[in-house]
Design a protein around this motif. Structure first.
Motif, PDB file in Angstrom:
ATOM      1  N   ALA A   1       0.771  -1.093   0.102  1.00 49.03           N
ATOM      2  CA  ALA A   1       0.125   0.220   0.125  1.00 49.03           C
ATOM      3  C   ALA A   1       0.825   1.247  -0.080  1.00 49.03           C
ATOM      4  O   ALA A   1       0.541   2.387  -0.634  1.00 49.03           O
ATOM      5  N   ARG A   2       2.016   1.218   0.802  1.00 44.67           N
ATOM      6  CA  ARG A   2       2.734   2.295   0.905  1.00 44.67           C
ATOM      7  C   ARG A   2       3.472   2.479  -0.537  1.00 44.67           C
ATOM      8  O   ARG A   2       3.616   3.657  -1.207  1.00 44.67           O
ATOM      9  N   HIS A   3       4.004   1.563  -1.199  1.00 40.79           N
ATOM     10  CA  HIS A   3       4.500   1.759  -2.652  1.00 40.79           C
ATOM     11  C   HIS A   3       3.521   2.205  -3.511  1.00 40.79           C
ATOM     12  O   HIS A   3       3.963   3.198  -4.096  1.00 40.79           O
ATOM     13  N   ALA A   4       2.481   1.843  -3.305  1.00 35.89           N
ATOM     14  CA  ALA A   4       1.066   2.479  -4.344  1.00 35.89           C
ATOM     15  C   ALA A   4       1.195   3.874  -3.971  1.00 35.89           C
ATOM     16  O   ALA A   4       1.028   4.874  -4.992  1.00 35.89           O
ATOM     17  N   GLU A   5       1.208   4.259  -2.792  1.00 38.94           N
ATOM     18  CA  GLU A   5       0.928   5.540  -2.472  1.00 38.94           C
ATOM     19  C   GLU A   5       2.080   6.409  -3.064  1.00 38.94           C
ATOM     20  O   GLU A   5       1.852   7.707  -3.276  1.00 38.94           O
ATOM     21  N   LEU A   6       2.988   6.044  -3.195  1.00 38.48           N
ATOM     22  CA  LEU A   6       4.205   6.810  -3.386  1.00 38.48           C
ATOM     23  C   LEU A   6       4.700   6.514  -5.135  1.00 38.48           C
ATOM     24  O   LEU A   6       5.344   7.134  -5.662  1.00 38.48           O
TER      25      LEU A   6
ATOM     26  N   TYR B   1      10.026   4.814  -7.891  1.00 41.02           N
ATOM     27  CA  TYR B   1       8.695   5.451  -7.486  1.00 41.02           C
ATOM     28  C   TYR B   1       8.489   6.951  -8.303  1.00 41.02           C
ATOM     29  O   TYR B   1       9.465   7.676  -8.169  1.00 41.02           O
TER      30      TYR B   1
ATOM     31  N   SER C   1       6.919   9.407  -7.327  1.00 39.73           N
ATOM     32  CA  SER C   1       6.911  10.665  -6.524  1.00 39.73           C
ATOM     33  C   SER C   1       8.319  11.072  -6.295  1.00 39.73           C
ATOM     34  O   SER C   1       8.485  12.103  -5.772  1.00 39.73           O
TER      35      SER C   1
ATOM     36  N   ASP D   1       6.247   2.620   8.298  1.00 36.72           N
ATOM     37  CA  ASP D   1       5.754   3.940   8.767  1.00 36.72           C
ATOM     38  C   ASP D   1       6.751   4.440   9.975  1.00 36.72           C
ATOM     39  O   ASP D   1       6.920   5.675   9.782  1.00 36.72           O
TER      40      ASP D   1
END
Ligand code: FFO
Length: 786
Positions: free
Chosen positions: A413-418, A434, A436, A629
């Motif tokens: 999920a963090r990968h996707a957010e970035l 990434y 981002s 996190d």
């Protein structure tokens, strides 16, 4: 001397070749059982059109094909008419140049020729339709049924039996091993049973509690009336339209992969002489016929005399299934093999059975290469269907497979957010980079091929790792927990792992011939508790197979997650978060500690495949997001960024770290591969030790620096000294710290001298390169030991 009693299931071209190869090696107690008649059995071999194209991106597959050609030629079962692959688009012409390169790398002579030369070779071609062709003079036509007969006869003369109309209905087990088979009429005791049942493999495998992950599919083949072909015409491939051609006298045979995939259920196949030849479906051939006529105009006025939909095997990754079952020892498979690779695959399986290892690296073909999820019928089916559709497509080495999100890490999920762009490995989704992260100020230019599945952002991520600190998802690295006496790992691996608790060791799994089966890390977490980082399921099965009572080998990968926290500021990031003393004196390079990071129980290994200060941090998967996190929040002030595989590969090559399977395999010994430092001299015996060679190697894995910054090889390209092919690239990447593309390559030792100039074949170009002293970055390990 008594040799093992072997039952081979299936008298197709693989089963007959295997009986020949086994009996030639002195294993003469071989019984081949065939459900159909001998030797037009009704399986794929009896309808195979027999086209043999040896060129393959895989060195192994090319060599299996080359041996098949050599052997069948010697047996009078091969017509060396040559092959011609034609291009009708610029992309295909470029691809033919790339395939020419594979031939140069693997020792199969070929040439890219112009349309006029193509039409001289195959006058049926409309030369105005094509841009060029790849001619391989040693390709040609295998006579599959004759190859069955001739190889079976040789085996028979050495004592093998062939029994037709003997359908195996049960595999017999005793004491946890295979013990024989039953047919309707009789039982056949055996020490070893080999399934060469082709597309019937899954059915036989099920009797042995072994998944044979292949999908039978039908594909269309027709014959034309006379069109002016000649018996010596090269076989032709027209990949842009998914077609191939061969001559039958003046007539042509045309095969097509252009139609919708036609998966076949084994239950549907009729009894009768040719269960693998399904009725022709003319409606699905119309477009293929038109496309064929477009290339060879005389087809237009011809007619189709006969046709059928022939069934044969497809696997998820296109490779065969070779090896011994892990669930039923003594049960072997040699399945999903085309006629092209039949004798080669049979030779290697025979060699493997008789000597304990094949003479060619077979890791790509290993029956046990899959993660459990990749054995699901739904997975095999979807990927096999896609491979059918893409069979002649131009495939980039980084193109992801059709089935995605089979395995996602705790950080997904963090990968996707970035904005991660994902690639795939062994079912895992892994960030390549990434979105981002910022573009570098000077992104540079790359050609379209080496720029595919790549972004200049990788440069930003690599730079941040060298200058600051970056976070890498390392979950996909397979981890085993091994418990039991240290003597087991000490005897299985080349380095000394019998060190104090808290030590990590880089060490090799060798085979009995001294070849590198794998390179692994062993972290001693307790007197009898080890965390072992390996290269895949084959290592798991190898260790398990050798583990004595009292040693337990468990795959913990899926239930855990891992992060690499690497860069000169890694200690600044981690120190305030953990109760583990991470100071330079307390937690040294290649040590392991257990403790907490924030609230998360962690195992930290101080090592780095990217060659920087820092740690691999492992935790249970349920703690994954919390782990990420915690680091991420603490890293804000330090400028922590996430980094992906593109940066990772660049950094590891700058540091000279080898990737097993690409840079070295079981065919290479530690000294050739530059891994002699991981072979202990004086701490007892280990598997493979006795076979290690003395004296200087004659070939070496070598670091090359390229002159042209805009083209980056992908691996497997040929390396030339002058005009002479002398080796091949194993892996390559742009080195962002050194500012040039880096390639590792196997070269003769005489050329592996810093300063030697060579060139790398790249499509129709040559890229200049110079042998460099390695590693290119931090040769004294100062950054790692900081
Ligand atoms: N296990 C862990 N924990 N991490 C990894 O990255 C990997 N690998 C494979 C499989 N197991 C792993 C092993 N490859 C080094 C080089 C290659 C590796 C792992 C580590 C390395 O640090 N080499 C140092 C060793 C020096 C020494 O022995 O003290 C070096 O060559 O300088 C990832 O693919």
């Amino acid at each position: 001397m008594t040799t093992p009693k072997v039952v081979v299931i299936g008298a197709g071209v693989v089963g007959c070749a295997l009986a020949d190869e086994l009996t030639a090696r002195g294993w003469t107690d071989v019984t081949v059982l065939e459900q159909g008649p001998l030797f037009v059995t009704g399986g794929s071999s009896s309808h195979a059109p027999g086209l043999v194209f040896q060129t393959n991106p895989s060195r192994t597959m090319s060599r299996l094909a080359r041996y098949t050609v050599e052997k069948l030629t010697g047996l009078g079962c091969f017509e060396p008419v040559g092959s011609l692959e034609v291009a009708t688009t610029p992309e295909r012409l470029a691809e033919l140049h790339r395939r020419f390169g594979f031939g140069q790398s693997w020792g199969i002579g070929s040439a890219v020729i112009d349309p006029v030369a193509c039409a001289e070779m195959v006058p049926l071609l409309d030369k105005d339709r094509i841009l060029g062709g790849l001619h391989v003079p040693t390709d040609g036509l295998a006579l599959a049924v004759k190859a069955c007969e001739v190889q079976a006869e040789r085996a028979r003369q050495r004592g093998a039996r062939f029994i037709g109309h003997a359908e195996v209905i049960k595999i017999i087990e005793a004491e946890g091993r295979v013990a024989g088979v039953w047919t309707m009429d009789a039982s056949y005791p055996a020490d070893i049973v080999v399934s060469c049942a082709g597309f019937w493999g899954p059915k036989i495998g099920a009797m042995a509690n072994t998944v044979i992950p292949l999908l039978p599919m039908a594909h269309q083949f027709v014959r034309t009336t006379a069109v002016g072909a000649t018996a010596t015409m090269p076989i032709v491939r027209h990949q842009d339209q998914d077609l191939y051609f061969r001559a039958y006298g003046e007539r042509l045979g045309i095969g097509s992969y252009r139609h919708e995939p036609m998966p076949v259920s084994l239950d549907e196949l009729a009894d009768g002489p040719h269960p693998s030849m399904l009725p022709f479906t003319p409606g699905t051939f119309t477009e293929s016929w038109d496309a064929a006529a477009d290339l060879m105009p005389s087809i237009r006025t011809a007619e189709r005399t006969d046709g059928f939909n022939g069934v044969f095997s497809f696997t998820a990754d296109g490779f065969p299934l070779l090896g011994e079952s892990t669930t039923l020892p003594g049960f072997w498979a040699a399945e999903a093999i085309w006629v092209t690779h039949s004798a080669g695959a049979a030779r290697e399986v025979a060699e493997w059975m008789v000597t304990g290892r094949p003479s060619v690296d077979l890791h790509e073909c290993d029956l046990n290469r899959f993660d459990p999820a990749q054995l699901a019928p739904a997975y095999t089916r979807e990927r096999a269907i896609r491979s059918f559709v893409e069979v002649y497509d131009i495939v980039h080495p980084l193109d992801p497979p059709s089935v995605r999100n089979v395995r996602t890490t705790a950080f997904h999920a963090r990968h996707a957010e970035l904005g991660a762009v994902f690639g795939e490995a062994a079912g895992w989704e892994r960030p390549l980079w990434y979105a981002s992260n910022p573009m570098p100020p000077d992104p540079g230019e790359r050609d379209a091929w080496s720029g595919r599945h790549w972004s200049p952002i990788a440069a930003t991520e690599a730079k941040a790792t060298r200058e600051n600190v970056a976070l890498y998802d390392m979950t996909s690295l397979m981890r085993l927990e091994i418990t039991g006496p240290v003597a087991f790992l000490q005897s299985m691996t080349s380095n000394n792992v019998d060190k104090p608790v808290g030590s990590v060791t880089y060490t090799l799994l060798l085979d009995t011939y001294g070849g590198i089966r794998s390179d692994i890390t062993v972290a001693r977490l307790g007197p009898e508790r080890f965390q072992v980082g390996v290269n895949g399921p084959i290592d798991l099965h190898w260790l398990r197979r050798h583990a004595p009572a009292g040693v337990r080998v468990r795959d913990v990968t899926g239930g855990t997650c891992g992060l690499g926290v690497w860069g000169p500021r890694a200690r600044d990031l981690v120190a305030p978060l953990t109760d583990i003393d991470v100071s330079a004196g307390a937690f040294r390079y290649f040590q392991a500690r257990e403790g907490f990071l924030g609230t998360v129980p962690v195992t930290m290994l101080r090592l780095s495949y990217v060659g920087e200060l820092g740690w691999e941090i492992y935790a249970r998967a349920d703690h994954g997001l919390r782990l990420w996190d915690t680091l991420w929040a603490a890293g804000r002030d330090l400028g922590l960024i996430a980094a992906g595989r593109a940066a990772f590969t660049s950094l590891r090559l700058e540091k000279g770290y080898r990737l097993w399977g690409a840079d070295m395999t079981g065919e290479d010994n530690p000294y050739e591969a530059g891994l002699g430092f991981a072979v202990r001299r004086d701490a007892g015996d280990f598997l493979g030790q006795a076979a290690l060679p003395e004296g200087a190697p004659t070939r070496l894995l070598t670091c090359l620096l390229l002159e042209d910054a805009g083209a980056v090889p992908m691996g497997r390209e040929p390396v030339y000294a002058g005009e002479q092919p002398v080796g091949f690239v194993t892996s390559a990447a742009f080195g962002h710290t050194v500012g040039a593309p880096i390639a590792y390559a196997w070269l003769p030792a005489a050329l592996a001298v810093p300063g030697t100039r060579v060139s790398i074949g790249y499509f129709d170009r040559r890229l200049g390169a110079t042998v460099a002293a390695e590693p290119l970055v931090d040769p004294k390990h100062e950054r790692l030991r900081a």
